[in-house]
Design an enzyme around this catalytic site. Structure first.
Site, PDB file in Angstrom:
ATOM      1  N   GLY A  49       0.777  -1.118  -0.022  1.00  0.00           N
ATOM      2  CA  GLY A  49       0.065  -0.012   0.114  1.00  0.00           C
ATOM      3  C   GLY A  49       0.755   1.112   0.075  1.00  0.00           C
ATOM      4  O   GLY A  49       1.919   1.495  -0.974  1.00  0.00           O
ATOM      5  N   GLU A  50       0.682   2.061   0.904  1.00  0.00           N
ATOM      6  CA  GLU A  50       1.546   3.121   1.282  1.00  0.00           C
ATOM      7  C   GLU A  50       2.235   3.335   2.752  1.00  0.00           C
ATOM      8  O   GLU A  50       1.256   3.424   3.303  1.00  0.00           O
ATOM      9  CB  GLU A  50       0.786   4.434   0.854  1.00  0.00           C
ATOM     10  N   SER A  51       3.550   3.270   2.595  1.00  0.00           N
ATOM     11  CA  SER A  51       3.888   3.109   4.175  1.00  0.00           C
ATOM     12  C   SER A  51       3.716   4.358   5.011  1.00  0.00           C
ATOM     13  O   SER A  51       3.606   4.229   6.231  1.00  0.00           O
ATOM     14  CB  SER A  51       5.535   2.723   4.187  1.00  0.00           C
ATOM     15  N   CYS A  81       6.187  -5.155   0.105  1.00  0.00           N
ATOM     16  CA  CYS A  81       6.427  -3.843  -0.375  1.00  0.00           C
ATOM     17  C   CYS A  81       6.118  -2.822   0.786  1.00  0.00           C
ATOM     18  O   CYS A  81       7.282  -2.716   1.778  1.00  0.00           O
ATOM     19  CB  CYS A  81       5.374  -3.476  -1.436  1.00  0.00           C
ATOM     20  N   ARG A 143       6.109   1.024  -7.575  1.00  0.00           N
ATOM     21  CA  ARG A 143       6.777   1.781  -6.556  1.00  0.00           C
ATOM     22  C   ARG A 143       7.876   1.068  -5.404  1.00  0.00           C
ATOM     23  O   ARG A 143       7.392   1.623  -4.181  1.00  0.00           O
ATOM     24  CB  ARG A 143       6.105   2.971  -5.905  1.00  0.00           C
ATOM     25  N   HIS A 180       5.148  -8.092  -4.585  1.00  0.00           N
ATOM     26  CA  HIS A 180       3.799  -8.342  -4.041  1.00  0.00           C
ATOM     27  C   HIS A 180       3.355  -9.524  -4.454  1.00  0.00           C
ATOM     28  O   HIS A 180       2.548  -9.970  -5.557  1.00  0.00           O
ATOM     29  CB  HIS A 180       2.694  -7.260  -5.004  1.00  0.00           C
ATOM     30  N   GLU A 182       1.100 -11.289  -3.483  1.00  0.00           N
ATOM     31  CA  GLU A 182      -0.347 -11.536  -3.057  1.00  0.00           C
ATOM     32  C   GLU A 182      -1.182 -11.163  -4.435  1.00  0.00           C
ATOM     33  O   GLU A 182      -2.431 -11.421  -4.582  1.00  0.00           O
ATOM     34  CB  GLU A 182      -0.878 -10.481  -1.885  1.00  0.00           C
TER      35      GLU A 182
HETATM   36  N1  GLN Z   1       6.119   3.411  -2.232  1.00  0.00           N
HETATM   37  C1  GLN Z   1       5.241   2.859  -1.437  1.00  0.00           C
HETATM   38  C2  GLN Z   1       5.577   3.134   0.074  1.00  0.00           C
HETATM   39  O1  GLN Z   1       6.427   4.044   0.308  1.00  0.00           O
HETATM   40  C3  GLN Z   1       5.031   1.243  -1.446  1.00  0.00           C
HETATM   41  C4  GLN Z   1       4.449   0.957  -2.590  1.00  0.00           C
HETATM   42  C5  GLN Z   1       3.709  -0.396  -2.637  1.00  0.00           C
HETATM   43  O2  GLN Z   1       3.362  -1.067  -1.256  1.00  0.00           O
HETATM   44  N2  GLN Z   1       3.177  -0.950  -3.676  1.00  0.00           N
HETATM   45  O3  GLN Z   1       4.893   2.877   0.818  1.00  0.00           O
END
Ligand code: GLN
Length: 201
Positions: A49-51, A81, A143, A180, A182
């Site tokens: 997701g997005e950290s 990720c 990403r 990923h 998943e």
């Molecule tokens: N770039 C995202 C982050 O910094 C991670 C991207 C992802 O989980 N696909 O969290």
């Protein structure tokens, strides 16, 4: 042995995909978003997701400290990720003040593969999956981070071929991938994690 109960941190990210992958790997998968839901778990998955969002929501939901403690006390965890970022003891290119749960003695660089290759797929040869599980794994990077530095207790399970960068690691009962698993049908990573959880219970 009954199927282990594995929570998927359900604050943000690709939670349904992990729930499904864990069920396919013969675990009982449950979404978790509150501290009181954590005591029932044999293991935890932190999704992609997005950290920065996972960090902020963990603080807002009072999950940061409980999860730090649980991971430190030996709860098996797998992060993909953004989840890999959350399991890193140290971050490179985090936003100001960004915190992680930690657990793996490594420095992870966020968005490391750069803009030109925001998303890509690559065949990864992994070690540590067991002799019967040979053959490369198709890995989806979005990403994605990479592991820039790792301590001596961190076992490198795989590197990305083009860059030679570390993208899969294990430290004891903690597992992390920059990609990923998943999102693809290959269940070897989730099966490895379910085995780690079973060995721990
Ligand atoms: N770039 C995202 C982050 O910094 C991670 C991207 C992802 O989980 N696909 O969290």
């Amino acid at each position: 042995m009954p199927a282990p109960v594995i929570g998927v941190l359900a604050l943000q990210g690709d939670v349904p995909e992990h729930l499904r992958a864990l069920e396919e790997a013969q675990a009982r998968a449950v979404p978790v978003r509150r501290p009181e839901e954590l005591h029932q778990l044999d293991g935890l998955v932190i999704p992609g997701g997005e950290s920065t969002t996972l960090w902020r929501l963990s603080v807002a939901f009072d999950m940061l400290e409980p999860l730090r403690k649980l991971i430190l006390s030996g709860l098996p965890a797998f992060g993909s990720c953004a989840g890999m970022i959350m399991l890193a003891d140290r971050l490179a290119d985090g936003v100001a003040g960004q915190q992680t749960f930690g657990g793996i003695d490594m420095t992870v660089r966020r968005n490391a593969f750069g803009r030109q290759v925001d998303s890509f797929e690559s065949d990864i040869t992994l070690s540590g999956l067991g002799a019967e599980a040979t053959g490369p794994l198709r890995a989806v990077f979005i990403r994605a981070p990479w592991v820039e530095q790792n301590g001596e207790n961190v076992v490198v399970l795989g590197t990305e071929e083009r860059t030679g960068r570390i993208v899969a690691v294990r430290q004891g009962s903690l597992l992390a991938t920059a990609f990923h698993p998943e999102l693809t049908p290959d269940r070897r990573i989730h099966e490895l994690f379910v085995d780690i959880v079973k060995d721990n219970t």
